[in-house]
Design an enzyme around this catalytic site. Sequence first.
Site, PDB file in Angstrom:
ATOM      1  N   GLY A 162      -0.169   8.823  -8.803  1.00  0.00           N
ATOM      2  CA  GLY A 162      -0.259   7.433  -8.339  1.00  0.00           C
ATOM      3  C   GLY A 162       0.461   6.502  -9.301  1.00  0.00           C
ATOM      4  O   GLY A 162       0.574   6.786 -10.496  1.00  0.00           O
ATOM      5  N   GLY A 212       8.723   3.296 -14.211  1.00  0.00           N
ATOM      6  CA  GLY A 212       9.578   2.147 -14.556  1.00  0.00           C
ATOM      7  C   GLY A 212       8.758   0.859 -14.563  1.00  0.00           C
ATOM      8  O   GLY A 212       8.959  -0.015 -15.416  1.00  0.00           O
ATOM      9  N   ASP A 213       7.829   0.743 -13.637  1.00  0.00           N
ATOM     10  CA  ASP A 213       6.985  -0.466 -13.576  1.00  0.00           C
ATOM     11  C   ASP A 213       6.090  -0.553 -14.810  1.00  0.00           C
ATOM     12  O   ASP A 213       5.866  -1.645 -15.358  1.00  0.00           O
ATOM     13  CB  ASP A 213       6.114  -0.442 -12.312  1.00  0.00           C
ATOM     14  CG  ASP A 213       6.950  -0.429 -11.050  1.00  0.00           C
ATOM     15  OD1 ASP A 213       8.079  -0.955 -11.086  1.00  0.00           O
ATOM     16  OD2 ASP A 213       6.476   0.123 -10.032  1.00  0.00           O
ATOM     17  N   MET A 268       0.883  -1.159   0.000  1.00  0.00           N
ATOM     18  CA  MET A 268       0.000   0.000   0.000  1.00  0.00           C
ATOM     19  C   MET A 268       0.924   1.212   0.000  1.00  0.00           C
ATOM     20  O   MET A 268       1.851   1.307   0.809  1.00  0.00           O
ATOM     21  CB  MET A 268      -0.903  -0.018   1.239  1.00  0.00           C
ATOM     22  CG  MET A 268      -1.910   1.074   1.251  1.00  0.00           C
ATOM     23  SD  MET A 268      -2.940   1.192  -0.228  1.00  0.00           S
ATOM     24  CE  MET A 268      -4.041  -0.165  -0.062  1.00  0.00           C
ATOM     25  N   ASN A 306       2.448  -3.396  -9.495  1.00  0.00           N
ATOM     26  CA  ASN A 306       2.363  -2.376 -10.556  1.00  0.00           C
ATOM     27  C   ASN A 306       2.672  -2.986 -11.920  1.00  0.00           C
ATOM     28  O   ASN A 306       2.000  -2.698 -12.913  1.00  0.00           O
ATOM     29  CB  ASN A 306       3.367  -1.243 -10.296  1.00  0.00           C
ATOM     30  CG  ASN A 306       3.043  -0.434  -9.050  1.00  0.00           C
ATOM     31  OD1 ASN A 306       1.925  -0.495  -8.544  1.00  0.00           O
ATOM     32  ND2 ASN A 306       4.008   0.321  -8.559  1.00  0.00           N
ATOM     33  N   GLY A 312       5.987  -5.197  -7.936  1.00  0.00           N
ATOM     34  CA  GLY A 312       5.443  -6.394  -8.585  1.00  0.00           C
ATOM     35  C   GLY A 312       4.005  -6.173  -9.020  1.00  0.00           C
ATOM     36  O   GLY A 312       3.646  -6.423 -10.178  1.00  0.00           O
ATOM     37  N   GLY A 317      15.013   7.743 -16.991  1.00  0.00           N
ATOM     38  CA  GLY A 317      14.164   8.897 -16.668  1.00  0.00           C
ATOM     39  C   GLY A 317      13.889   9.758 -17.883  1.00  0.00           C
ATOM     40  O   GLY A 317      13.551   9.245 -18.956  1.00  0.00           O
ATOM     41  N   THR A 331      16.422   2.209 -18.184  1.00  0.00           N
ATOM     42  CA  THR A 331      15.384   3.257 -18.220  1.00  0.00           C
ATOM     43  C   THR A 331      15.973   4.462 -17.503  1.00  0.00           C
ATOM     44  O   THR A 331      16.212   4.426 -16.295  1.00  0.00           O
ATOM     45  CB  THR A 331      14.072   2.780 -17.553  1.00  0.00           C
ATOM     46  OG1 THR A 331      14.340   2.384 -16.213  1.00  0.00           O
ATOM     47  CG2 THR A 331      13.450   1.603 -18.286  1.00  0.00           C
ATOM     48  N   SER A 381       1.980   7.096 -18.349  1.00  0.00           N
ATOM     49  CA  SER A 381       1.706   6.793 -16.934  1.00  0.00           C
ATOM     50  C   SER A 381       2.047   7.961 -16.009  1.00  0.00           C
ATOM     51  O   SER A 381       1.460   8.088 -14.941  1.00  0.00           O
ATOM     52  CB  SER A 381       2.470   5.538 -16.492  1.00  0.00           C
ATOM     53  OG  SER A 381       3.829   5.846 -16.277  1.00  0.00           O
TER      54      SER A 381
HETATM   55  O1  RIB Z   1       8.025   1.609  -8.359  1.00  0.00           O
HETATM   56  C1  RIB Z   1       7.079   2.262  -7.563  1.00  0.00           C
HETATM   57  C2  RIB Z   1       6.710   1.403  -6.397  1.00  0.00           C
HETATM   58  O2  RIB Z   1       7.850   1.251  -5.571  1.00  0.00           O
HETATM   59  C3  RIB Z   1       5.640   1.969  -5.498  1.00  0.00           C
HETATM   60  O3  RIB Z   1       4.340   1.612  -5.888  1.00  0.00           O
HETATM   61  C4  RIB Z   1       6.037   1.445  -4.123  1.00  0.00           C
HETATM   62  O4  RIB Z   1       5.145   0.531  -3.586  1.00  0.00           O
HETATM   63  C5  RIB Z   1       7.438   0.850  -4.285  1.00  0.00           C
HETATM   64  O5  RIB Z   1       7.412  -0.510  -4.296  1.00  0.00           O
END
Ligand code: RIB
Length: 299
Positions: A276, A240-241, A12, A43, A41, A211, A209, A271
């Site tokens: 968020g 990045g996710d 969270m 994300n 993970g 930026g 990656t 994104s």
């Molecule tokens: O990469 C972003 C994420 O890093 C966030 O959502 C946070 O939970 C951390 O794991």
Amino acid sequence: MKRICVIGSCNMDLFYNTNRIPKQGETVIGNSFSEACGGKGANQAIASAKLGGIVSFIGKIGNDIYGEKLLDNFKNNNVNINNLETCNKNTGLAIIGRCNNDNRIVIIPGANNEVTIDFIKKIEDKILEFDIIICQLEIPINSVEYIAKICKESNKIFILNPAPAQKLSKNLIENCTYIIPNEIEILEIFEEKNVEKILQEYPQKVILTNGNKGVEYCINNNIVNVPARKVEVQDTTGAGDTFIGAFAYAISNALEFNYAIEFANTAAALSVTKMGAQNGMPNLKQVEETKNEIDKKRR
Ligand code: RIB
């Protein structure tokens, strides 16, 4: 379409916004606070699923209100969670400071630390039913090393996002199909500190990656830079996710390597236009439309 499995963290995210990060021993007054589902993970799984990927998430949550919210969030985003277990630790937390269009993150892993080798061994056969497996380093690294090894032995595509960064063993590097660090992580995970040399040593394997400087990798002895898309940045958390989830989606659809990177680069740019980690992750139509517009302007 190949099936994707993310084995990793879910947190969270607790965000504070501030105009200035406090110095050591200092207190500053912030602007606002909010909560959202995150974890690298989770994300990455949700980024792939939003694009239409067939995605499962494997990990651990706590038996608490945050765990419930994360479960609902996976369900709402069509991520299979048959192997997401509840344990007697607190759900993982990330405390995220947003300041000057960038972020600083401290994570408290909690239940994520329970993604142990024993747990992985218990569901090993199920993991090997997938074609593409993605890990990060918010779960114990010996579990990640084990997963990478069984993936290599079974000819699976294994993607590692080495975040938070720590030095990687030779075996782990060898067992990865793709390693996707950011500009800070790449200097932590290898002995070598010259980025160009690293990219040249691992062509089409290490994808940096970087930026707002874009994405860099090496192919046919050339270092390629894919410039970052120009967008109005609201929040870089999860960019990045999104890149990794979108890249996995692209290769799950057998898209060619260079195209997969361009596709993921566009998804990551979209994104950051919303607050968020997961809120701004685009669907397939949004990525394709934006990509076509930009490509037309380039011609
Ligand atoms: O990469 C972003 C994420 O890093 C966030 O959502 C946070 O939970 C951390 O794991």
